[in-house]
Design a protein around this motif. Sequence first.
Motif, PDB file in Angstrom:
ATOM      1  N   SER A  45     -12.938 -27.958 -33.844  1.00 65.82           N
ATOM      2  CA  SER A  45     -12.589 -27.787 -32.435  1.00 65.82           C
ATOM      3  C   SER A  45     -12.612 -26.308 -32.075  1.00 65.82           C
ATOM      4  CB  SER A  45     -11.195 -28.345 -32.163  1.00 65.82           C
ATOM      5  OG  SER A  45     -11.158 -29.727 -32.428  1.00 65.82           O
ATOM      6  N   PHE A  46     -12.817 -26.028 -30.795  1.00 68.43           N
ATOM      7  CA  PHE A  46     -12.774 -24.648 -30.314  1.00 68.43           C
ATOM      8  C   PHE A  46     -12.253 -24.632 -28.891  1.00 68.43           C
ATOM      9  CE2 PHE A  46     -16.940 -26.277 -29.294  1.00 68.43           C
ATOM     10  CZ  PHE A  46     -17.192 -25.835 -27.995  1.00 68.43           C
ATOM     11  N   ASP A  47     -11.683 -23.517 -28.500  1.00 68.76           N
ATOM     12  CA  ASP A  47     -11.165 -23.303 -27.142  1.00 68.76           C
ATOM     13  C   ASP A  47     -11.184 -21.800 -26.933  1.00 68.76           C
ATOM     14  OD1 ASP A  47      -9.773 -23.023 -24.771  1.00 68.76           O
ATOM     15  OD2 ASP A  47      -8.072 -24.270 -25.383  1.00 68.76           O
ATOM     16  N   GLU A  48     -12.088 -21.327 -26.089  1.00 66.34           N
ATOM     17  CA  GLU A  48     -12.219 -19.893 -25.882  1.00 66.34           C
ATOM     18  C   GLU A  48     -12.731 -19.596 -24.486  1.00 66.34           C
ATOM     19  OE1 GLU A  48     -15.135 -18.346 -28.627  1.00 66.34           O
ATOM     20  OE2 GLU A  48     -16.809 -19.181 -27.506  1.00 66.34           O
ATOM     21  N   VAL A  49     -12.622 -18.333 -24.111  1.00 68.46           N
ATOM     22  CA  VAL A  49     -13.248 -17.856 -22.884  1.00 68.46           C
ATOM     23  C   VAL A  49     -14.498 -17.095 -23.325  1.00 68.46           C
ATOM     24  CG1 VAL A  49     -13.024 -16.366 -20.870  1.00 68.46           C
ATOM     25  CG2 VAL A  49     -11.067 -17.736 -21.638  1.00 68.46           C
ATOM     26  N   TYR A  50     -15.643 -17.546 -22.824  1.00 66.69           N
ATOM     27  CA  TYR A  50     -16.920 -16.929 -23.171  1.00 66.69           C
ATOM     28  C   TYR A  50     -17.615 -16.528 -21.879  1.00 66.69           C
ATOM     29  CZ  TYR A  50     -21.595 -16.279 -25.083  1.00 66.69           C
ATOM     30  OH  TYR A  50     -22.812 -15.740 -25.430  1.00 66.69           O
ATOM     31  N   GLN A  51     -17.898 -15.271 -21.736  1.00 59.04           N
ATOM     32  CA  GLN A  51     -18.514 -14.702 -20.536  1.00 59.04           C
ATOM     33  C   GLN A  51     -17.793 -15.166 -19.269  1.00 59.04           C
ATOM     34  OE1 GLN A  51     -22.789 -15.269 -20.503  1.00 59.04           O
ATOM     35  NE2 GLN A  51     -23.073 -13.942 -22.278  1.00 59.04           N
ATOM     36  N   GLY A  52     -16.456 -15.167 -19.344  1.00 64.69           N
ATOM     37  CA  GLY A  52     -15.627 -15.513 -18.194  1.00 64.69           C
ATOM     38  C   GLY A  52     -15.477 -17.006 -17.940  1.00 64.69           C
ATOM     39  N   SER A  78     -16.682 -33.969 -27.771  1.00 58.44           N
ATOM     40  CA  SER A  78     -16.700 -33.636 -26.355  1.00 58.44           C
ATOM     41  C   SER A  78     -16.706 -32.123 -26.160  1.00 58.44           C
ATOM     42  CB  SER A  78     -15.454 -34.242 -25.693  1.00 58.44           C
ATOM     43  OG  SER A  78     -15.366 -33.841 -24.348  1.00 58.44           O
ATOM     44  N   VAL A  79     -17.510 -31.649 -25.195  1.00 55.66           N
ATOM     45  CA  VAL A  79     -17.567 -30.231 -24.844  1.00 55.66           C
ATOM     46  C   VAL A  79     -17.361 -30.104 -23.345  1.00 55.66           C
ATOM     47  CG1 VAL A  79     -19.043 -28.174 -24.752  1.00 55.66           C
ATOM     48  CG2 VAL A  79     -19.126 -29.671 -26.749  1.00 55.66           C
ATOM     49  N   THR A  80     -16.517 -29.151 -22.931  1.00 53.83           N
ATOM     50  CA  THR A  80     -16.327 -28.893 -21.504  1.00 53.83           C
ATOM     51  C   THR A  80     -16.529 -27.415 -21.205  1.00 53.83           C
ATOM     52  OG1 THR A  80     -13.934 -28.556 -21.706  1.00 53.83           O
ATOM     53  CG2 THR A  80     -14.663 -30.795 -21.215  1.00 53.83           C
ATOM     54  N   ILE A  81     -16.982 -27.151 -19.984  1.00 57.20           N
ATOM     55  CA  ILE A  81     -17.100 -25.792 -19.462  1.00 57.20           C
ATOM     56  C   ILE A  81     -16.305 -25.772 -18.173  1.00 57.20           C
ATOM     57  CG2 ILE A  81     -18.653 -24.032 -18.540  1.00 57.20           C
ATOM     58  CD1 ILE A  81     -20.855 -25.193 -20.353  1.00 57.20           C
ATOM     59  N   ASP A  82     -15.268 -24.958 -18.132  1.00 60.66           N
ATOM     60  CA  ASP A  82     -14.364 -24.886 -16.978  1.00 60.66           C
ATOM     61  C   ASP A  82     -13.855 -26.271 -16.575  1.00 60.66           C
ATOM     62  OD1 ASP A  82     -14.664 -22.126 -16.885  1.00 60.66           O
ATOM     63  OD2 ASP A  82     -16.343 -22.228 -15.470  1.00 60.66           O
ATOM     64  N   GLY A  83     -13.583 -27.109 -17.571  1.00 57.58           N
ATOM     65  CA  GLY A  83     -13.031 -28.437 -17.325  1.00 57.58           C
ATOM     66  C   GLY A  83     -14.049 -29.511 -17.009  1.00 57.58           C
ATOM     67  N   GLU A  84     -15.306 -29.154 -16.799  1.00 60.77           N
ATOM     68  CA  GLU A  84     -16.357 -30.140 -16.534  1.00 60.77           C
ATOM     69  C   GLU A  84     -17.061 -30.490 -17.832  1.00 60.77           C
ATOM     70  OE1 GLU A  84     -16.993 -31.783 -13.811  1.00 60.77           O
ATOM     71  OE2 GLU A  84     -15.585 -30.665 -12.555  1.00 60.77           O
ATOM     72  N   GLU A  85     -17.297 -31.776 -18.028  1.00 63.07           N
ATOM     73  CA  GLU A  85     -17.909 -32.224 -19.269  1.00 63.07           C
ATOM     74  C   GLU A  85     -19.387 -31.838 -19.345  1.00 63.07           C
ATOM     75  OE1 GLU A  85     -18.323 -36.189 -22.048  1.00 63.07           O
ATOM     76  OE2 GLU A  85     -17.688 -36.416 -19.977  1.00 63.07           O
ATOM     77  N   LEU A  86     -19.755 -31.260 -20.492  1.00 58.44           N
ATOM     78  CA  LEU A  86     -21.142 -30.979 -20.819  1.00 58.44           C
ATOM     79  C   LEU A  86     -21.595 -32.105 -21.736  1.00 58.44           C
ATOM     80  CD1 LEU A  86     -23.623 -29.041 -20.916  1.00 58.44           C
ATOM     81  CD2 LEU A  86     -22.563 -28.011 -22.941  1.00 58.44           C
ATOM     82  N   ARG A 114     -21.833 -22.068 -25.689  1.00 59.94           N
ATOM     83  CA  ARG A 114     -22.161 -20.686 -25.334  1.00 59.94           C
ATOM     84  C   ARG A 114     -23.565 -20.582 -24.742  1.00 59.94           C
ATOM     85  NH1 ARG A 114     -19.857 -17.024 -30.336  1.00 59.94           N
ATOM     86  NH2 ARG A 114     -17.649 -17.150 -29.761  1.00 59.94           N
ATOM     87  N   ALA A 115     -24.531 -21.294 -25.314  1.00 61.13           N
ATOM     88  CA  ALA A 115     -25.907 -21.284 -24.796  1.00 61.13           C
ATOM     89  C   ALA A 115     -25.948 -21.853 -23.382  1.00 61.13           C
ATOM     90  CB  ALA A 115     -26.826 -22.079 -25.722  1.00 61.13           C
ATOM     91  N   ALA A 116     -25.164 -22.902 -23.130  1.00 63.53           N
ATOM     92  CA  ALA A 116     -25.113 -23.493 -21.792  1.00 63.53           C
ATOM     93  C   ALA A 116     -24.523 -22.508 -20.786  1.00 63.53           C
ATOM     94  CB  ALA A 116     -24.307 -24.787 -21.822  1.00 63.53           C
ATOM     95  N   VAL A 117     -23.474 -21.787 -21.178  1.00 65.23           N
ATOM     96  CA  VAL A 117     -22.878 -20.777 -20.289  1.00 65.23           C
ATOM     97  C   VAL A 117     -23.915 -19.718 -19.932  1.00 65.23           C
ATOM     98  CG1 VAL A 117     -21.203 -18.869 -20.197  1.00 65.23           C
ATOM     99  CG2 VAL A 117     -20.481 -21.140 -20.979  1.00 65.23           C
ATOM    100  N   ARG A 118     -24.650 -19.253 -20.923  1.00 63.60           N
ATOM    101  CA  ARG A 118     -25.687 -18.244 -20.650  1.00 63.60           C
ATOM    102  C   ARG A 118     -26.756 -18.798 -19.713  1.00 63.60           C
ATOM    103  NH1 ARG A 118     -24.881 -17.471 -26.183  1.00 63.60           N
ATOM    104  NH2 ARG A 118     -26.802 -18.614 -26.687  1.00 63.60           N
ATOM    105  N   GLU A 119     -27.156 -20.038 -19.931  1.00 61.89           N
ATOM    106  CA  GLU A 119     -28.194 -20.662 -19.107  1.00 61.89           C
ATOM    107  C   GLU A 119     -27.712 -20.885 -17.671  1.00 61.89           C
ATOM    108  OE1 GLU A 119     -31.999 -21.997 -18.410  1.00 61.89           O
ATOM    109  OE2 GLU A 119     -31.254 -21.184 -20.299  1.00 61.89           O
TER     110      GLU A 119
END
Length: 131
Positions: A45-52, A78-86, A114-119
């Motif tokens: 599991s992971f929980d971090e802030v990546y590029q804001g 499960s993976v989420t970005i800012d609470g939205e499911e990826l 992280r790749a999704a955040v960059r994209e």
Amino acid sequence: MSNITRRRALGVAAGAAGAAAGIALAGSAVADAPRPAAPAAGPTSFDEVYQGRRVKGGPSGGGHHGGHHGGHHGGGYSVTIDGEELHVMQNADGTWISVINHYEPVATPKALARAAVRELQGAPLVPLTLS
């Protein structure tokens, strides 16, 4: 009569016997080779802030689409970005892909997030609706 000599016949027989012995030894070496350790139980599991952006990942209980994330769709991960499911999927070779970077497999769900955040380049992750 054939033109084969006794010397040639013995040479062919000796060559075949030598090849068979070599194959047997090679098979023995493969059988005795150390085997890789069993794969880990699954990604951590992971929980971090990546590029804001807040990215989280961890085992899921089957997802909210009637078990859509079980089996080959993320293996219950499960993976989420800012609470939205990826939406993620693990390939047969152990790599991971998502709807954002479907053709760029990565080694771990964390690397995938992280790749999704960059994209996304700051754009919000829009929920995927399955019909």
